[in-house]
Design a protein around this motif. Sequence first.
Motif, short mmCIF file in Angstrom:
data_model
loop_
_atom_site.label_atom_id
_atom_site.label_comp_id
_atom_site.label_asym_id
_atom_site.label_seq_id
_atom_site.Cartn_x
_atom_site.Cartn_y
_atom_site.Cartn_z
N ALA A 1 -86.58 19.76 26.75
CA ALA A 1 -85.87 20.81 26.03
C ALA A 1 -85.21 21.80 26.99
CB ALA A 1 -86.83 21.55 25.09
N ALA A 2 -85.89 22.13 28.08
CA ALA A 2 -85.33 23.04 29.07
C ALA A 2 -84.11 22.42 29.75
CB ALA A 2 -86.38 23.41 30.12
N LEU A 3 -84.18 21.14 30.05
CA LEU A 3 -83.06 20.44 30.68
C LEU A 3 -81.86 20.40 29.74
CD1 LEU A 3 -82.07 18.85 33.14
CD2 LEU A 3 -82.96 16.79 32.06
N ILE B 1 -76.50 22.62 28.01
CA ILE B 1 -75.68 23.31 27.02
C ILE B 1 -75.09 24.59 27.60
CG2 ILE B 1 -75.80 24.61 24.85
CD1 ILE B 1 -77.80 22.46 23.87
N ILE B 2 -75.88 25.33 28.36
CA ILE B 2 -75.41 26.58 28.96
C ILE B 2 -74.28 26.31 29.95
CG2 ILE B 2 -76.07 28.47 30.52
CD1 ILE B 2 -78.84 28.38 29.09
N VAL B 3 -74.45 25.29 30.78
CA VAL B 3 -73.42 24.96 31.78
C VAL B 3 -72.14 24.51 31.08
CG1 VAL B 3 -72.81 23.31 33.59
CG2 VAL B 3 -75.03 24.45 33.63
N THR B 4 -72.28 23.67 30.06
CA THR B 4 -71.11 23.17 29.33
C THR B 4 -70.41 24.31 28.61
OG1 THR B 4 -72.18 21.03 29.03
CG2 THR B 4 -70.34 21.54 27.59
N VAL C 1 -66.55 25.47 29.18
CA VAL C 1 -65.59 25.50 28.07
C VAL C 1 -65.07 26.92 27.88
CG1 VAL C 1 -65.37 25.23 25.57
CG2 VAL C 1 -66.50 23.47 26.91
N GLY C 2 -65.93 27.90 28.02
CA GLY C 2 -65.51 29.30 27.88
C GLY C 2 -64.48 29.69 28.93
#
Length: 59
Positions: A24-26, A31-34, A38-39
Amino acid sequence: MKNLFAKFLKDESGATAIEYGLLAALIAVGIIVTAGSVGDSLNATFTKVSTDLNAATNK
């Protein structure tokens, strides 16, 4: 006492919980990096659109 210790060694439920936690942490890091990537891309796109619109209206 020996039987209780043997049961404790065979119990893998804690290890499974730790593995799920690490997974789950991975996924969260991915998700945070992606989302950050994208941002940044969206920010660059909207900045370019804004610049182009300002240049078009000032002609």
